[in-house]
Enzyme design. Structure first.
Site, PDB file in Angstrom:
ATOM      1  N   ARG A 169      39.078  29.882 -21.859  1.00 57.15           N
ATOM      2  CA  ARG A 169      40.325  29.464 -21.229  1.00 57.15           C
ATOM      3  C   ARG A 169      41.485  29.996 -22.067  1.00 57.15           C
ATOM      4  NH1 ARG A 169      37.061  24.713 -21.497  1.00 57.15           N
ATOM      5  NH2 ARG A 169      36.466  23.892 -19.445  1.00 57.15           N
ATOM      6  N   LYS A 193      38.346  21.467 -23.459  1.00 55.40           N
ATOM      7  CA  LYS A 193      38.988  20.268 -22.949  1.00 55.40           C
ATOM      8  C   LYS A 193      38.477  19.044 -23.698  1.00 55.40           C
ATOM      9  CE  LYS A 193      40.052  21.929 -18.308  1.00 55.40           C
ATOM     10  NZ  LYS A 193      39.898  21.691 -16.853  1.00 55.40           N
ATOM     11  N   HIS A 270      42.770  33.405 -16.121  1.00 58.63           N
ATOM     12  CA  HIS A 270      41.624  32.630 -15.629  1.00 58.63           C
ATOM     13  C   HIS A 270      40.695  33.498 -14.787  1.00 58.63           C
ATOM     14  CE1 HIS A 270      40.453  28.548 -16.334  1.00 58.63           C
ATOM     15  NE2 HIS A 270      40.029  28.394 -15.094  1.00 58.63           N
ATOM     16  N   ARG A 273      37.973  34.701 -16.928  1.00 58.18           N
ATOM     17  CA  ARG A 273      36.949  33.667 -17.137  1.00 58.18           C
ATOM     18  C   ARG A 273      36.012  33.627 -15.929  1.00 58.18           C
ATOM     19  NH1 ARG A 273      35.850  28.719 -19.794  1.00 58.18           N
ATOM     20  NH2 ARG A 273      35.565  26.888 -18.466  1.00 58.18           N
ATOM     21  N   HIS A 296      31.806  23.533 -19.505  1.00 54.41           N
ATOM     22  CA  HIS A 296      31.935  22.615 -18.378  1.00 54.41           C
ATOM     23  C   HIS A 296      31.203  21.308 -18.687  1.00 54.41           C
ATOM     24  CE1 HIS A 296      32.660  26.003 -15.196  1.00 54.41           C
ATOM     25  NE2 HIS A 296      33.772  25.633 -15.811  1.00 54.41           N
ATOM     26  N   TYR A 305      29.911  29.335  -9.134  1.00 53.93           N
ATOM     27  CA  TYR A 305      29.611  30.747  -9.370  1.00 53.93           C
ATOM     28  C   TYR A 305      28.358  31.209  -8.637  1.00 53.93           C
ATOM     29  CZ  TYR A 305      33.359  30.224 -12.615  1.00 53.93           C
ATOM     30  OH  TYR A 305      34.594  29.958 -13.137  1.00 53.93           O
TER      31      TYR A 305
END
Length: 324
Positions: A169, A193, A270, A273, A296, A305
């Site tokens: 990210r 995150k 992004h 990514r 994730h 994906y």
């Protein structure tokens, strides 16, 4: 105007945040170590919720423990009437759920009424990404520019290679320090995150681009040694003035290079990514491994994906099969 900029609106009286929300935000900052941007988003959404409650029940006419599913649904309907997108309504419901979950765990309320409220059904959109030919074109273009040996061109190639090599990210790439890089082992430690750390590998091309950039970085710091500017010596990616690059500066540098591939496609950092993940899945990578590489929390986020891969195959099929 964005959804966020529209809060609160004119016919709902703005009120001070209830003490419980203030305490919850402190909990997010100190115990969960969430980023300032994430905490600001929680504050904004919960302020809207408490302001709406004050407008419908009266400033002192409600208690957290007395609210039920009907109140939460009423708030969502209010957000929808105001024209907020489904994704924004879902985000606000998520904030209310998290807040109530914290209060329930802290025994401030008996139940979490938001648990039983369904989130709006969101359209599943496939992320923009580069195909392998476009990725090659992009990186070759950046490598050609880097032959100038100008600091920014060498740095931008290193950023581009790292984005595509490791699926980072923007905030993760920006936050990398020298201590996080291990070019011998070809890996980098990133903070995702919730400040969760993970180790991701570096490809050969990214390693070489970073080595070349670090030479330029050292030369820049040497030049700034006696200047009044105080450089960010711990940061990997620096501006020409020696500070850690801002998110806007990184985005601008990358988008300029991306425009050479497809100017009107709306590609961003992004997109690199997404390209990383799509090409990994296309290449047969295990979805759990891709989930871990991307950082994730849920495998369902990574499953997008597989849809991207299927859509790509359908496109190839329609183009190639005589009776498609």
């Amino acid at each position: 105007m964005s959804d966020e900029a529209a809060l609160p609106h004119a016919d709902v009286p703005d009120t001070a945040l209830p003490a419980e929300i203030d305490e919850f935000l402190v909990h997010l900052a100190k115990e969960r170590d969430l980023s300032p941007n994430t905490i600001s988003a929680y504050r904004r959404d919960l302020r809207e919720f408490s302001t709406w409650l004050a407008s419908t029940h009266g400033i002192d006419g409600w208690q957290w423990n007395a609210l039920g599913r009907t109140d939460i649904r009423g708030f969502m309907a209010h957000c929808t009437r105001r024209g907020l997108a489904k994704r924004s309504v879902a985000r606000q419901l998520s904030a209310v759920r998290s807040f109530y979950r914290w209060m329930h765990r802290d025994e401030r309320v008996d139940v979490n009424p938001a648990r039983a409220v369904k989130s709006p059904r969101l359209p599943r959109t496939l992320p923009a990404y580069l195909d392998k030919r476009q990725a090659d074109t992009l990186l070759e273009h950046a490598a050609t520019r880097a032959q100038s040996l100008e600091f920014t061109d060498v740095r931008n190639l290193a950023m581009l290679e790292l984005f595509y090599s490791s699926g980072l990210r923007l905030s993760e790439l920006r936050g990398i320090d020298l201590a996080d890089l291990d070019l011998v082992a070809q890996q980098v430690k990133v903070r995702g995150k919730g400040r969760k750390e993970r180790i991701v590998p570096l490809g050969d091309h990214a390693q070489r681009a970073l080595r070349n950039y670090l030479v330029k970085r050292d030369a820049l710091l040497a030049k700034l040694k006696d200047s009044a500017t105080k450089p960010a010596r711990g940061a990997v990616f620096l501006s020409e003035r020696g500070g850690r690059m801002s998110p806007r500066a990184i985005q601008h540098a990358v988008v300029q290079l991306l425009s050479a591939v497809d100017e009107g496609a709306g590609l961003s950092t992004h997109s690199l990514r997404h390209s990383f993940a799509t090409h990994m899945v296309d290449g047969g990578a295990d979805l759990r491994a891709v989930q871990e590489l991307l950082g994730h929390a849920s495998i369902s986020t990574t499953q997008i994906y597989t849809h991207t891969s299927v859509e790509r195959l359908k496109k190839v099929y329609r183009q190639a099969h005589p009776r498609a």
